[in-house]
Design a protein around this motif. Structure first.
Motif, PDB file in Angstrom:
ATOM      1  N   TYR B  35       0.846  -1.185   0.000  1.00 43.69           N
ATOM      2  CA  TYR B  35       0.000   0.000   0.000  1.00 43.69           C
ATOM      3  C   TYR B  35       0.890   1.246   0.000  1.00 43.69           C
ATOM      4  CZ  TYR B  35      -3.783  -3.051   1.640  1.00 43.69           C
ATOM      5  OH  TYR B  35      -4.711  -4.053   1.767  1.00 43.69           O
ATOM      6  N   LEU B  43      -5.039   4.584   2.768  1.00 44.54           N
ATOM      7  CA  LEU B  43      -4.150   3.631   2.107  1.00 44.54           C
ATOM      8  C   LEU B  43      -4.679   3.274   0.726  1.00 44.54           C
ATOM      9  CD1 LEU B  43      -3.524   3.307   5.211  1.00 44.54           C
ATOM     10  CD2 LEU B  43      -2.866   0.961   4.653  1.00 44.54           C
ATOM     11  N   ARG B  44      -3.772   3.237  -0.235  1.00 36.97           N
ATOM     12  CA  ARG B  44      -4.142   2.831  -1.585  1.00 36.97           C
ATOM     13  C   ARG B  44      -3.314   1.611  -1.992  1.00 36.97           C
ATOM     14  NH1 ARG B  44      -3.577   7.920  -5.347  1.00 36.97           N
ATOM     15  NH2 ARG B  44      -1.747   8.311  -4.044  1.00 36.97           N
ATOM     16  N   LEU B  45      -3.965   0.651  -2.612  1.00 35.27           N
ATOM     17  CA  LEU B  45      -3.339  -0.617  -2.945  1.00 35.27           C
ATOM     18  C   LEU B  45      -2.497  -0.488  -4.212  1.00 35.27           C
ATOM     19  CD1 LEU B  45      -3.147  -3.670  -2.267  1.00 35.27           C
ATOM     20  CD2 LEU B  45      -5.130  -3.999  -3.760  1.00 35.27           C
TER      21      LEU B  45
END
Lengths: 109, 111
Positions: B35, B43-45
């Motif tokens: 992330y 949070l970004r994957l």
């Protein structure tokens, strides 16, 4: 994909106060977790709670899966509770965790 | 102790350089995740891997690459194609769709 909302975005409390944080999600889930991100960035697992109620000390959580929301309760807050609280879910079709935007909590002495 | 380790804790990169972030777990988990977190954001994957020798792009994979040659290791390379790499990078692992555990993170700064 599934959408996750958290409220409130920011919360300021005096030490000793109680609070409720909310997580809404747009579809059925088979996993829901609450995390606390401390000031150093570490994500700490609070609860794994796809349904039902759990308690751990001053913290408790309830997930009502049929109504698509979860609540995190913090009682007798302490300054060490400060940080960002995230809710994360996995829907019934996906493989990934989707995080909400977080609630930033500040507990003042 | 079982857990997830990430190294280095802090990393500085010059423009045009590739850098690799390490993530190791001894929890015997099949799935691992990377992330990205920007200041004040969620949070970004970036990438995830459900099994060894297989991985999938997440929401923001452009400019990143990964490998999964061993069950316990999932390194992330930030390439020069990533235009704004300064961020906090978190690695996580799970067994199935059960509880997800996180490493302590790596802070990457582009000079």
């Amino acid at each position: 994909g599934i959408q996750v909302e958290q409220s409130p975005p920011d919360l300021i409390l005096q030490e000793g106060a109680n609070s409720t944080l909310r997580c809404n999600f747009s579809d059925s889930v088979n996993n829901l977790q609450w995390f606390h991100q401390n000031p150093w960035g570490q994500l700490i697992n609070l609860f794994y709670i796809p349904s039902g109620t759990k308690q751990n000390g001053r913290l408790s959580a309830t997930t009502v899966a049929t109504e698509r929301y979860s609540l995190l309760y913090i009682s007798s807050s302490q300054t060490t509770d400060s940080g960002v609280y995230f809710c994360a879910v996995v829907d019934n079709y996906g493989q990934n965790f989707v995080f909400g935007p977080g609630t930033r909590l500040s507990v003042l002495p | 102790d079982g857990g997830i380790t990430q190294s280095p804790k802090y990393l500085f990169r010059k423009e045009g350089q590739n850098v690799t972030l390490s993530c190791e777990q001894n929890l015997n988990h099949d799935a691992m995740y990377w992330y990205r977190q920007d200041p004040g954001q969620g949070l970004r994957l970036i990438y995830y891997s459900q099994i060894v020798n297989d991985f999938q792009k997440g929401d923001i994979a452009e400019g990143y690459s990964v490998s999964r040659e061993k069950k316990e290791s999932f390194p992330l390379t930030v390439t020069s194609a990533q235009k704004n790499p300064t961020a906090f990078y978190l690695c996580a692992s799970t067994q199935g769709y059960n509880e997800q555990f996180f490493g302590p993170g790596t802070r990457l700064t582009v000079l």
